[in-house]
Design a protein around this motif. Structure first.
Motif, short mmCIF file in Angstrom:
data_model
loop_
_atom_site.label_atom_id
_atom_site.label_comp_id
_atom_site.label_asym_id
_atom_site.label_seq_id
_atom_site.Cartn_x
_atom_site.Cartn_y
_atom_site.Cartn_z
N HIS A 102 -1.54 -7.28 -1.64
CA HIS A 102 -2.33 -8.62 -2.08
C HIS A 102 -3.64 -8.12 -3.04
N GLY A 103 -3.27 -7.90 -4.11
CA GLY A 103 -4.42 -7.36 -4.98
C GLY A 103 -4.49 -5.79 -4.40
N ASN A 104 -5.61 -5.32 -4.17
CA ASN A 104 -5.88 -4.00 -3.70
C ASN A 104 -5.72 -3.86 -2.17
N GLU A 105 -5.34 -4.85 -1.29
CA GLU A 105 -5.25 -5.07 -0.06
C GLU A 105 -3.92 -4.88 0.23
N LEU A 106 -3.60 -4.42 1.72
CA LEU A 106 -2.41 -4.41 2.32
C LEU A 106 -2.42 -5.29 3.51
N LEU A 107 -1.37 -6.58 3.32
CA LEU A 107 -1.25 -7.74 4.24
C LEU A 107 0.15 -7.47 5.25
N TYR A 108 -0.29 -7.41 6.46
CA TYR A 108 0.90 -7.24 7.30
C TYR A 108 1.58 -8.50 7.73
N LEU A 109 2.88 -8.66 7.56
CA LEU A 109 3.49 -9.85 7.58
C LEU A 109 4.22 -9.87 8.99
N LEU A 110 4.68 -8.71 9.56
CA LEU A 110 5.41 -8.50 10.62
C LEU A 110 5.11 -7.45 11.35
#
Length: 258
Positions: free
Chosen positions: A106-114
């Motif tokens: 998400h842009g320059n971030e890592l988003l954890y989904l699971l």
């Protein structure tokens, strides 16, 4: 049965349009799909009538229509990636005895989904909904590694955040780290997110061979400094899961560069 080839060709046209950054000409579509121009125009007319294609007459080009957007939005509302990944991650966590996670950029971030835990879970800072600087976790590095270089430069023009004092702190260090990921085939991080924890990650790819998500295994590991372990066995387990998810979403891995 006579309509099946036309349906396949129509879907191929939509895939071509979806893969381009902007509208393109009918001639370009015909060349890419090796179709007669008359057939291409017929397919475009049918797709335009159904709302999946829009004709920009002044530019003599075609782009995706509102129906394609509505279909894509409906797909996202069903949370397909999480639904497909959940059972695969559960099996992975049980198989390796460590936490398995699914992340997206998400842009320059890592988003954890699971996040799937083994029967004896270890406490981690990462959780569903948590965002981290993408250059620190293995989950983020493996996705950055398969983006175009210009894209990565745009995401990281100057400043770099660290959490534990480990990890890339400059564009040059990030380029070196991502080159190692591409060469190795998977990403590794040791203590860059949480002290005394490490992780390995493999990428999940979409139908264009672009990075869609990452599958990671995170585990406790104490390393004072200079640790160079890469955990190929755990990486192989993550790779098997990532490959299975790639197939389920209709994706394909990009060709390996020499």
């Amino acid at each position: 049965m006579t309509d099946v080839p036309a349906l396949r060709r129509g879907l191929a046209v939509l895939r071509v349009l979806a893969a381009r950054p902007g509208p393109i000409s009918a001639a370009a579509i015909a060349r890419e799909l090796d179709l007669p121009r008359s057939t291409t125009y017929h397919l475009l007319a049918e797709l335009e009538a159904a709302g999946f294609v829009v004709h920009l007459a002044a530019e003599r080009r075609y782009g995706l229509g509102i129906a394609a957007f509505e279909l894509g939005s409906a797909y996202l509302r069903h949370d397909p990636l999480e639904r497909l990944a959940a059972p695969l991650l559960r099996k992975l966590a049980d198989r390796v005895g460590h936490t398995a996670q699914l992340g997206v950029l998400h842009g320059n971030e890592l988003l954890y989904l699971l996040k799937e835990r083994p029967s004896a879970p270890e406490t981690l800072v990462t959780d569903v909904g948590v965002r981290l600087p993408a250059h620190l976790p293995a989950s983020g590095q493996v996705l950055l590694a398969y983006l175009p270089h210009a894209h990565v430069r745009a995401l990281y023009p100057r400043s770099f955040v660290t959490r534990t004092g480990r990890g890339p702190t400059s564009p040059a260090e990030l380029r070196q780290a991502l080159a190692a990921v591409r060469s190795r085939g998977w990403a590794v991080e040791d203590g860059q997110v949480t002290a005394d924890f490490a992780s390995v990650a493999h990428a999940v790819f979409d139908h264009n061979g672009r990075p869609l998500a990452s599958v990671a295994v995170t585990f406790r590991h104490v390393c004072e400094s200079g640790c160079t372990r890469t955990w190929p066995d755990l990486a192989q387990a993550a790779a098997t899961t990532a490959a299975a998810l790639t197939r389920q979403v209709g994706g394909k891995p990009p060709p390996r560069k020499p």
